[in-house]
Scaffold this motif. Structure first.
Motif, PDB file in Angstrom:
ATOM      1  N   MET A  39     -29.004 -10.262 -13.248  1.00  0.00           N
ATOM      2  CA  MET A  39     -30.377 -10.794 -13.253  1.00  0.00           C
ATOM      3  C   MET A  39     -30.912 -10.896 -11.826  1.00  0.00           C
ATOM      4  O   MET A  39     -32.055 -10.531 -11.542  1.00  0.00           O
ATOM      5  CB  MET A  39     -30.393 -12.179 -13.916  1.00  0.00           C
ATOM      6  N   LYS A  40     -30.068 -11.383 -10.907  1.00  0.00           N
ATOM      7  CA  LYS A  40     -30.518 -11.573  -9.527  1.00  0.00           C
ATOM      8  C   LYS A  40     -30.704 -10.247  -8.794  1.00  0.00           C
ATOM      9  O   LYS A  40     -31.376 -10.190  -7.765  1.00  0.00           O
ATOM     10  CB  LYS A  40     -29.526 -12.468  -8.768  1.00  0.00           C
ATOM     11  N   LEU A  41     -30.091  -9.174  -9.314  1.00  0.00           N
ATOM     12  CA  LEU A  41     -30.243  -7.856  -8.692  1.00  0.00           C
ATOM     13  C   LEU A  41     -31.253  -6.991  -9.417  1.00  0.00           C
ATOM     14  O   LEU A  41     -31.470  -5.847  -9.037  1.00  0.00           O
ATOM     15  CB  LEU A  41     -28.874  -7.136  -8.672  1.00  0.00           C
ATOM     16  N   SER A  42     -31.853  -7.516 -10.478  1.00  0.00           N
ATOM     17  CA  SER A  42     -32.776  -6.710 -11.275  1.00  0.00           C
ATOM     18  C   SER A  42     -34.132  -6.604 -10.572  1.00  0.00           C
ATOM     19  O   SER A  42     -34.426  -7.323  -9.603  1.00  0.00           O
ATOM     20  CB  SER A  42     -32.957  -7.331 -12.662  1.00  0.00           C
ATOM     21  N   ARG A  48     -34.966 -12.722 -11.572  1.00  0.00           N
ATOM     22  CA  ARG A  48     -34.410 -13.162 -10.283  1.00  0.00           C
ATOM     23  C   ARG A  48     -34.635 -14.657 -10.078  1.00  0.00           C
ATOM     24  O   ARG A  48     -33.744 -15.383  -9.628  1.00  0.00           O
ATOM     25  CB  ARG A  48     -35.035 -12.367  -9.131  1.00  0.00           C
ATOM     26  N   ILE A  49     -35.832 -15.119 -10.432  1.00  0.00           N
ATOM     27  CA  ILE A  49     -36.128 -16.557 -10.278  1.00  0.00           C
ATOM     28  C   ILE A  49     -35.239 -17.383 -11.211  1.00  0.00           C
ATOM     29  O   ILE A  49     -34.695 -18.424 -10.818  1.00  0.00           O
ATOM     30  CB  ILE A  49     -37.622 -16.824 -10.558  1.00  0.00           C
ATOM     31  N   ALA A  50     -35.086 -16.915 -12.460  1.00  0.00           N
ATOM     32  CA  ALA A  50     -34.245 -17.641 -13.424  1.00  0.00           C
ATOM     33  C   ALA A  50     -32.805 -17.734 -12.914  1.00  0.00           C
ATOM     34  O   ALA A  50     -32.155 -18.784 -13.015  1.00  0.00           O
ATOM     35  CB  ALA A  50     -34.294 -16.948 -14.776  1.00  0.00           C
ATOM     36  N   ALA A 118     -20.280  -8.040  -4.840  1.00  0.00           N
ATOM     37  CA  ALA A 118     -19.460  -6.898  -5.250  1.00  0.00           C
ATOM     38  C   ALA A 118     -20.337  -5.748  -5.739  1.00  0.00           C
ATOM     39  O   ALA A 118     -20.093  -4.578  -5.402  1.00  0.00           O
ATOM     40  CB  ALA A 118     -18.492  -7.334  -6.349  1.00  0.00           C
ATOM     41  N   PHE A 119     -21.376  -6.077  -6.524  1.00  0.00           N
ATOM     42  CA  PHE A 119     -22.284  -5.022  -7.008  1.00  0.00           C
ATOM     43  C   PHE A 119     -22.988  -4.341  -5.844  1.00  0.00           C
ATOM     44  O   PHE A 119     -23.172  -3.121  -5.826  1.00  0.00           O
ATOM     45  CB  PHE A 119     -23.325  -5.611  -7.964  1.00  0.00           C
ATOM     46  N   GLN A 120     -23.394  -5.140  -4.864  1.00  0.00           N
ATOM     47  CA  GLN A 120     -24.133  -4.580  -3.729  1.00  0.00           C
ATOM     48  C   GLN A 120     -23.253  -3.708  -2.836  1.00  0.00           C
ATOM     49  O   GLN A 120     -23.771  -2.887  -2.080  1.00  0.00           O
ATOM     50  CB  GLN A 120     -24.742  -5.714  -2.899  1.00  0.00           C
ATOM     51  N   SER A 121     -21.932  -3.883  -2.931  1.00  0.00           N
ATOM     52  CA  SER A 121     -21.036  -3.094  -2.076  1.00  0.00           C
ATOM     53  C   SER A 121     -20.773  -1.697  -2.628  1.00  0.00           C
ATOM     54  O   SER A 121     -20.185  -0.864  -1.931  1.00  0.00           O
ATOM     55  CB  SER A 121     -19.704  -3.841  -1.906  1.00  0.00           C
ATOM     56  N   ILE A 122     -21.178  -1.436  -3.855  1.00  0.00           N
ATOM     57  CA  ILE A 122     -20.966  -0.106  -4.434  1.00  0.00           C
ATOM     58  C   ILE A 122     -22.040   0.845  -3.905  1.00  0.00           C
ATOM     59  O   ILE A 122     -23.238   0.567  -4.039  1.00  0.00           O
ATOM     60  CB  ILE A 122     -21.027  -0.161  -5.973  1.00  0.00           C
ATOM     61  N   PRO A 123     -21.639   1.962  -3.314  1.00  0.00           N
ATOM     62  CA  PRO A 123     -22.640   2.903  -2.791  1.00  0.00           C
ATOM     63  C   PRO A 123     -23.564   3.408  -3.905  1.00  0.00           C
ATOM     64  O   PRO A 123     -23.099   3.753  -4.990  1.00  0.00           O
ATOM     65  CB  PRO A 123     -21.778   4.051  -2.233  1.00  0.00           C
TER      66      PRO A 123
END
Length: 232
Positions: A39-42, A48-50, A118-123
């Protein structure tokens, strides 16, 4: 487990309950953490606010207060619904369910940030390559993202689990008969608080050591086929 003046089996029952609460809270907390991290990465501002509101509130409230709010709030809500349906007798809620729910929320709030990192670290190139090969969003998540996220997030999740394992002692305030509650029974009967609180401390320490060994095994399994850092 030593007999402890006949209270050994009682402490063993409490230990089993503690382990059940910790494992279930971890399971549901991981699911919550993955969902809120996504949700925060969507791209949805509302999502993101929720997600931000959830993690801010839960991380800002002590676990003990969260447990009490969920238990007594749940009792109030259930009885309000019961009266609305015409039921006049008092209805109680299960302390095990309330405790697991509260600790799952606590675990999920901290796990959210672990999973988000962890999600953000995936190229992004890996995701684009999977899409180019015809994989859908779900298949890409299961075959490309999830294995890597699990490996990266595992050390952080392990630390959160060790914290939650000890916070299961807080659930005793709503009457769940886990290790601390059983220990208090034994203390009240024998008037030997040092002996039984020391026994409880050794049990928590043993659970922590076993958990750390299990986490190390999981980390090694998740890193199979990868060279350790600096091994080249």
């Amino acid at each position: 487990m030593p007999d402890l003046q006949g209270f050994g089996p009682m402490l063993a029952e409490g230990t089993l309950m503690t382990v059940q609460v910790a494992l279930l809270s971890t399971l549901f907390g991981i699911l919550i953490g993955i969902a809120v991290a996504m949700m925060k990465l969507s791209s949805s501002r509302t999502a993101r606010i929720a997600g931000d509101v959830y993690t801010t509130i839960v991380r800002g409230v002590p676990a003990l207060v969260l447990i009490l709010l969920i238990y007594f709030g749940g009792v109030r809500a259930v009885n309000g619904l019961a009266r609305w349906l015409g039921h006049t007798e008092h209805v109680d809620i299960n302390a095990f369910v309330a405790g697991v729910f509260a600790l799952s929320l606590a675990f999920g709030a901290y796990a959210t940030e672990v999973f988000r990192g962890a999600f953000q670290s995936i190229p992004k190139g890996q995701i684009e390559a999977a899409r180019a090969l015809g994989m859908g969003r779900l298949l890409t998540f299961r075959r490309v993202s999830l294995p890597q996220v699990w490996r990266i997030a595992l050390p952080g999740l392990g630390n959160i689990f060790l914290v939650i394992l000890k916070e299961t002692a807080l659930v005793s305030v709503i009457g769940l008969e886990e290790l601390m509650r059983k220990t208090e029974y034994a203390v009240g009967f024998t008037r030997q608080p040092f002996t039984f609180f020391l026994a409880a401390a050794f049990i928590y320490l043993a659970l922590t050591i076993v958990s750390m060994l299990a986490i190390q095994v999981l980390e090694r399994r998740a890193s199979r086929g990868l060279e350790p850092v600096g091994a080249a």
